[in-house]
Design a protein around this motif. Structure first.
Motif, PDB file in Angstrom:
ATOM      1  N   LEU A  12       0.834  -1.209   0.000  1.00  0.00           N
ATOM      2  CA  LEU A  12       0.000   0.000   0.000  1.00  0.00           C
ATOM      3  C   LEU A  12       0.865   1.254   0.000  1.00  0.00           C
ATOM      4  N   ILE A  13       1.949   1.222   0.768  1.00  0.00           N
ATOM      5  CA  ILE A  13       2.879   2.357   0.813  1.00  0.00           C
ATOM      6  C   ILE A  13       3.515   2.562  -0.563  1.00  0.00           C
ATOM      7  N   ILE A  14       3.949   1.470  -1.194  1.00  0.00           N
ATOM      8  CA  ILE A  14       4.579   1.560  -2.519  1.00  0.00           C
ATOM      9  C   ILE A  14       3.604   2.167  -3.515  1.00  0.00           C
ATOM     10  N   CYS A  15       2.378   1.659  -3.551  1.00  0.00           N
ATOM     11  CA  CYS A  15       1.397   2.116  -4.536  1.00  0.00           C
ATOM     12  C   CYS A  15       1.092   3.594  -4.369  1.00  0.00           C
ATOM     13  N   ARG A  16       0.874   3.991  -3.136  1.00  0.00           N
ATOM     14  CA  ARG A  16       0.567   5.401  -2.884  1.00  0.00           C
ATOM     15  C   ARG A  16       1.749   6.297  -3.278  1.00  0.00           C
ATOM     16  N   ARG A  17       2.954   5.875  -2.907  1.00  0.00           N
ATOM     17  CA  ARG A  17       4.129   6.703  -3.184  1.00  0.00           C
ATOM     18  C   ARG A  17       4.396   6.809  -4.682  1.00  0.00           C
ATOM     19  N   LEU A  18       4.223   5.719  -5.422  1.00  0.00           N
ATOM     20  CA  LEU A  18       4.472   5.775  -6.865  1.00  0.00           C
ATOM     21  C   LEU A  18       3.497   6.716  -7.568  1.00  0.00           C
ATOM     22  N   MET A  19       2.246   6.738  -7.113  1.00  0.00           N
ATOM     23  CA  MET A  19       1.294   7.666  -7.741  1.00  0.00           C
ATOM     24  C   MET A  19       1.629   9.116  -7.412  1.00  0.00           C
ATOM     25  N   VAL A  23      -0.500   0.255 -10.647  1.00  0.00           N
ATOM     26  CA  VAL A  23      -0.956   0.167  -9.250  1.00  0.00           C
ATOM     27  C   VAL A  23      -2.242  -0.649  -9.156  1.00  0.00           C
ATOM     28  N   GLN A  24      -3.158  -0.423 -10.080  1.00  0.00           N
ATOM     29  CA  GLN A  24      -4.409  -1.189 -10.093  1.00  0.00           C
ATOM     30  C   GLN A  24      -4.133  -2.678 -10.301  1.00  0.00           C
ATOM     31  N   ALA A  25      -3.196  -2.977 -11.192  1.00  0.00           N
ATOM     32  CA  ALA A  25      -2.822  -4.374 -11.431  1.00  0.00           C
ATOM     33  C   ALA A  25      -2.200  -4.986 -10.177  1.00  0.00           C
ATOM     34  N   ALA A  26      -1.343  -4.216  -9.514  1.00  0.00           N
ATOM     35  CA  ALA A  26      -0.686  -4.708  -8.296  1.00  0.00           C
ATOM     36  C   ALA A  26      -1.711  -5.004  -7.209  1.00  0.00           C
ATOM     37  N   GLU A  27      -2.688  -4.129  -7.073  1.00  0.00           N
ATOM     38  CA  GLU A  27      -3.725  -4.320  -6.050  1.00  0.00           C
ATOM     39  C   GLU A  27      -4.568  -5.556  -6.342  1.00  0.00           C
ATOM     40  N   PRO A  66       4.297  -5.503 -11.954  1.00  0.00           N
ATOM     41  CA  PRO A  66       3.856  -4.188 -12.440  1.00  0.00           C
ATOM     42  C   PRO A  66       4.485  -3.025 -11.666  1.00  0.00           C
ATOM     43  N   LEU A  67       4.788  -3.231 -10.387  1.00  0.00           N
ATOM     44  CA  LEU A  67       5.416  -2.152  -9.613  1.00  0.00           C
ATOM     45  C   LEU A  67       6.827  -1.879 -10.121  1.00  0.00           C
ATOM     46  N   ALA A  68       7.575  -2.927 -10.441  1.00  0.00           N
ATOM     47  CA  ALA A  68       8.928  -2.749 -10.983  1.00  0.00           C
ATOM     48  C   ALA A  68       8.881  -2.059 -12.342  1.00  0.00           C
ATOM     49  N   GLN A  69       7.866  -2.395 -13.124  1.00  0.00           N
ATOM     50  CA  GLN A  69       7.706  -1.759 -14.434  1.00  0.00           C
ATOM     51  C   GLN A  69       7.430  -0.263 -14.266  1.00  0.00           C
ATOM     52  N   ALA A  70       6.573   0.065 -13.323  1.00  0.00           N
ATOM     53  CA  ALA A  70       6.255   1.474 -13.083  1.00  0.00           C
ATOM     54  C   ALA A  70       7.476   2.245 -12.603  1.00  0.00           C
ATOM     55  N   VAL A  71       8.260   1.648 -11.719  1.00  0.00           N
ATOM     56  CA  VAL A  71       9.467   2.313 -11.205  1.00  0.00           C
ATOM     57  C   VAL A  71      10.457   2.582 -12.342  1.00  0.00           C
ATOM     58  N   THR A  72      10.652   1.592 -13.211  1.00  0.00           N
ATOM     59  CA  THR A  72      11.562   1.776 -14.355  1.00  0.00           C
ATOM     60  C   THR A  72      11.075   2.903 -15.260  1.00  0.00           C
ATOM     61  N   ASP A  73       9.789   2.899 -15.552  1.00  0.00           N
ATOM     62  CA  ASP A  73       9.168   3.914 -16.407  1.00  0.00           C
ATOM     63  C   ASP A  73       9.364   5.307 -15.814  1.00  0.00           C
TER      64      ASP A  73
END
Length: 423
Positions: A273-280, A302-306, A316-323
């Protein structure tokens, strides 16, 4: 079989509800309903373990009504009929209906007349967005309230209360909970009080007391009982926030390897939850208008991760971080709103110009409202020179475009063109 600690510690009245003060605090909507004895049916929606059932239990405990609990997915129409018969005899019944979004049409049609006449006061609980998942027929007969994730202080308060309560809690046992263990219990459960209390009870019951009868709970014991590792065993417990900060700063600095390292530490600790919120936050604060599509892709990730949950959510979180790391960066929108807010907080507000004021009411014309407003869509290119800011702020410039991405470069060019034409 003994009932779980989380069940036993459910609040008996509104004063015992943990968090949710925007609903049950002094002068707030649910407390007003209870105090005025004007309860109406409602839907409570929010993450698991945040107090939806607790609020229903507290409402029942604060009123004279009978309280019944059912599950929309597993209980039958016959179960609803039993509640309805009781309501006919006793006057009104509070029905806590879990997973209310799974109420099928047969059960729904049965309930509707009882909601209409107030015989059944429905308190529906759901983790789904009720505006999407719940039928209009039910929505129109209920008020909808959002239940928010609990803060660390809320979880801590509930843990300490359960350790001191001798009637329902663990107060009859001598429990020594280390400071770091308490800190981890409040943080690692991500606002889920049920998980925190269940983990605490398991730790107490599965740990051998010492010679003096004291059950000593260390950080390692709590880690095992909630199946989440702490970041670092440091004295102040600051590592949790340090890693989150390092993740954002690494992404802002476009260091994909460092960002992946800090992401891995958060994943290993189970802090999804912390990761998802912080990435957004990062997507809109640090990448912003330099690459708006990266923000959209982050929301999708984030939606996919949830939906997936850990461990698969890491993909998907690693993909978002790279992007986000490798995207151009711009904080221009973030700076613009902060600058505007700074003026508002200093009292630099000013009156809305008359030509922009609402004129959709009788007498507006006599007051000069809306007169002289020029409709931009009537112009060939959709723009007309016109003052929009209040007089005292008409020359203010909050947005300062950056040239770090093609999209914002185009916005910046348009912005400068319009500035010149306005002059």
């Amino acid at each position: 079989m003994n009932k779980p600690l989380a069940y036993r510690m459910r609040p008996r009245n509104l004063d015992e509800v943990v968090g949710q003060q925007h609903l049950v605090g002094k002068g707030k909507i649910i407390r007003r309903m209870v105090e005025a004895k004007m309860l109406s049916s409602m839907i409570l929606y929010g993450p698991p373990g945040t107090g939806k059932t607790s609020i229903a239990s507290a409402i029942a405990g604060s009123t004279r009504y009978a309280f019944r609990m059912l599950n929309a997915a597993t209980d039958t129409k016959k179960d609803l009929q039993i509640v309805a018969e009781e309501a006919k005899m006793s006057g009104s019944v509070i029905l806590m209906l879990d997973e209310v979004h799974r109420l099928d049409k047969t059960k729904q049609d049965f309930l509707l007349p009882y909601l209409e006449n107030g015989k059944i006061i429905l308190i529906g609980a759901t983790t789904e967005n009720p505006y999407i998942s719940i039928s209009p027929a039910i929505r129109s007969r209920t008020q909808i309230f959002e239940v928010k994730s609990l803060q660390e202080e809320d979880i801590k308060q509930a843990i300490e209360f359960s350790l001191s309560d001798t009637e329902r809690g663990l107060g009859n046992k001598k429990v020594a909970l280390d400071e770091l263990a308490l800190l981890h219990l409040t943080r690692a459960t991500n606002g889920d009080l049920r998980s925190a209390l269940n983990g605490l009870e398991l730790a107490v019951k599965s740990t051998q007391a010492d010679e003096e009868g004291i059950t000593h709970l260390t950080l390692e014991i709590i880690e095992e009982c909630i199946q989440k590792k702490a970041m670092v065993h440091d004295k102040k417990g600051d590592a949790h926030y340090d890693v989150i900060s390092a993740l954002q700063k690494s992404i802002r600095g476009s260091d994909v390897n460092a960002a992946m390292h800090y992401l891995a530490r958060l994943v290993e600790a189970g802090d999804m939850l912390i990761i998802c919120r912080r990435l957004m936050v990062i997507a809109y604060e640090d990448i912003g208008l330099a690459n708006p599509q990266a923000a959209a892709r982050t929301v999708t990730a984030v939606q996919a991760a949830e939906k997936l949950g850990l461990p698969e959510a890491k993909i998907p979180l690693a993909q978002a971080v790279t992007d986000l790391c490798l995207s151009p960066k711009s904080n221009s929108a973030y700076l613009a709103i902060d600058a505007a807010l700074a003026d508002i907080r200093k009292g630099l507000i000013g009156e809305v110009p008359d030509h922009l004021k609402d004129n959709h009411y009788s007498g507006a014309k006599e007051l000069g409202r809306g007169i002289g407003y020029r409709y931009p869509h009537d112009a060939p290119d959709g723009w007309v020179p016109q003052q929009y800011l209040p007089d005292g702020l008409k020359n203010k410039k909050y947005y300062q475009p950056k040239a770090t991405g093609k999209y914002e470069q185009a916005l910046g060019n348009r912005y400068k063109q319009l500035e010149e034409r306005q002059k």
